[in-house]
Write a protein that holds these residues in place. Sequence first.
Motif, PDB file in Angstrom:
ATOM      1  N   ARG A   1      51.614  28.448  -4.697  1.00 47.10           N
ATOM      2  CA  ARG A   1      51.523  29.907  -4.815  1.00 47.10           C
ATOM      3  C   ARG A   1      51.671  30.553  -3.439  1.00 47.10           C
ATOM      4  NH1 ARG A   1      47.062  29.753  -8.108  1.00 47.10           N
ATOM      5  NH2 ARG A   1      45.733  30.306  -6.368  1.00 47.10           N
TER       6      ARG A   1
ATOM      7  N   SER B   1      54.962  45.178  -4.471  1.00 46.75           N
ATOM      8  CA  SER B   1      53.580  45.392  -4.024  1.00 46.75           C
ATOM      9  C   SER B   1      53.559  46.498  -2.970  1.00 46.75           C
ATOM     10  CB  SER B   1      52.995  44.105  -3.453  1.00 46.75           C
ATOM     11  OG  SER B   1      53.682  43.721  -2.274  1.00 46.75           O
TER      12      SER B   1
ATOM     13  N   ASP C   1      51.752  47.028 -12.211  1.00 48.53           N
ATOM     14  CA  ASP C   1      50.588  46.346 -12.776  1.00 48.53           C
ATOM     15  C   ASP C   1      49.313  47.040 -12.284  1.00 48.53           C
ATOM     16  OD1 ASP C   1      48.664  44.684 -13.751  1.00 48.53           O
ATOM     17  OD2 ASP C   1      49.429  42.847 -12.815  1.00 48.53           O
TER      18      ASP C   1
ATOM     19  N   ASP D   1      46.372  47.009 -13.157  1.00 53.95           N
ATOM     20  CA  ASP D   1      45.133  46.214 -13.128  1.00 53.95           C
ATOM     21  C   ASP D   1      44.957  45.478 -11.802  1.00 53.95           C
ATOM     22  OD1 ASP D   1      44.436  46.970 -15.639  1.00 53.95           O
ATOM     23  OD2 ASP D   1      45.327  45.222 -16.625  1.00 53.95           O
ATOM     24  N   LEU D   2      46.059  45.357 -11.073  1.00 54.69           N
ATOM     25  CA  LEU D   2      46.028  44.566  -9.849  1.00 54.69           C
ATOM     26  C   LEU D   2      45.499  45.399  -8.677  1.00 54.69           C
ATOM     27  CD1 LEU D   2      47.138  41.594  -9.581  1.00 54.69           C
ATOM     28  CD2 LEU D   2      49.012  42.587  -8.286  1.00 54.69           C
TER      29      LEU D   2
ATOM     30  N   VAL E   1      44.211  44.014  -4.934  1.00 57.57           N
ATOM     31  CA  VAL E   1      43.840  42.867  -4.110  1.00 57.57           C
ATOM     32  C   VAL E   1      43.273  43.351  -2.778  1.00 57.57           C
ATOM     33  CG1 VAL E   1      44.663  40.732  -3.048  1.00 57.57           C
ATOM     34  CG2 VAL E   1      45.715  41.543  -5.160  1.00 57.57           C
TER      35      VAL E   1
ATOM     36  N   ARG F   1      40.699  42.513  -7.807  1.00 56.93           N
ATOM     37  CA  ARG F   1      41.269  42.181  -9.120  1.00 56.93           C
ATOM     38  C   ARG F   1      42.605  41.489  -8.905  1.00 56.93           C
ATOM     39  NH1 ARG F   1      39.885  47.615 -10.296  1.00 56.93           N
ATOM     40  NH2 ARG F   1      42.065  48.122 -10.663  1.00 56.93           N
ATOM     41  N   LEU F   2      42.587  40.170  -9.029  1.00 57.36           N
ATOM     42  CA  LEU F   2      43.776  39.371  -8.733  1.00 57.36           C
ATOM     43  C   LEU F   2      44.552  39.089 -10.009  1.00 57.36           C
ATOM     44  CD1 LEU F   2      42.091  36.802  -6.324  1.00 57.36           C
ATOM     45  CD2 LEU F   2      42.964  39.061  -5.798  1.00 57.36           C
ATOM     46  N   GLN F   3      45.695  38.442  -9.834  1.00 58.92           N
ATOM     47  CA  GLN F   3      46.480  38.043 -11.007  1.00 58.92           C
ATOM     48  C   GLN F   3      45.655  37.090 -11.864  1.00 58.92           C
ATOM     49  OE1 GLN F   3      49.675  37.015  -8.217  1.00 58.92           O
ATOM     50  NE2 GLN F   3      51.018  37.153  -9.973  1.00 58.92           N
ATOM     51  N   GLU F   4      45.962  37.082 -13.151  1.00 54.81           N
ATOM     52  CA  GLU F   4      45.211  36.236 -14.063  1.00 54.81           C
ATOM     53  C   GLU F   4      45.305  34.772 -13.644  1.00 54.81           C
ATOM     54  OE1 GLU F   4      46.026  37.341 -18.115  1.00 54.81           O
ATOM     55  OE2 GLU F   4      44.916  35.580 -18.835  1.00 54.81           O
TER      56      GLU F   4
ATOM     57  N   ILE G   1      43.864  33.485 -11.092  1.00 56.33           N
ATOM     58  CA  ILE G   1      43.668  33.299  -9.652  1.00 56.33           C
ATOM     59  C   ILE G   1      42.294  33.809  -9.256  1.00 56.33           C
ATOM     60  CG2 ILE G   1      44.522  33.873  -7.351  1.00 56.33           C
ATOM     61  CD1 ILE G   1      47.288  34.103  -8.532  1.00 56.33           C
TER      62      ILE G   1
END
Lengths: 89, 159
Positions: free
Chosen positions: A44, B40, B66, B68-69, B71, B95-98, B100
């Motif tokens: 990642r 981003s 997105d 919801d994201l 970081v 709030r990271l990616q699902e 993670i």
Amino acid sequence: MPAVSRHLNVLEGAALISRTRSGKWRASRLETAPLRDAAAWIERLQRFWDASLTRLDAHLAAVQAAERAAERAANDPKVPDNNVPDKER
Amino acid sequence: MDAGPAQLAISRVFDAPRALVYRAFTDPDEVAAWWGPIGSERPRDLIEFDVRPGGSQRWIAVAPSDPDLRVQIHIDLTDVADGRLLEGVIHVSGRLQEGIESFETRFRFEFHDEPDGRTRLEIRQWLPEQYVSPSKGGWSEALTKLDALLAARAAPADG
């Protein structure tokens, strides 16, 4: 055998294997989850840096192009109020 | 700090002078322009930099596609050599990616001169603790013990 047993104890302590006992036999099983999680994290981050550094490359090129354009404009005798002397060419 | 080799090593050469590449990592406007994948964004008013040994760098990354994201990046700088080196710990949370989880990673960024006014960037990052130590002891201890055991077995027998 004692040495092998010690190796297995170490691996079990690190959660890299799990062991079950059945009579005088102990079965050992390789636990790949910790290794897999670590590999996924590294992958990642590699993708993250690859995307970011490609953007950075383009950004650095744009910044330098803007600097060169500003320099040319400053050296252009046709631009009014130009107080930068024309460089020898 | 952990002296073992970094698990992540990236080397990249940029066609730009070293001062400019270093500035890309230490100037808020610069970091806002490139850090993170395409799509981003790093709102400029949420970037706080205090670049010096013992200082920090903080910002928030969002993605309009997105909502919801969100970081949070918080970097603790342990070592800074102007124009040449940044070293410390990156904390990633929010709030990271699902799939993670938050993590901390020790890092080292080195900036080296290359011929023709180019710059080589060396990135090193160390695995977060949660991956190094899935349980008590962890890999490093386990592997150190294994090394010692194997070395003992490889050595000539006593006597």
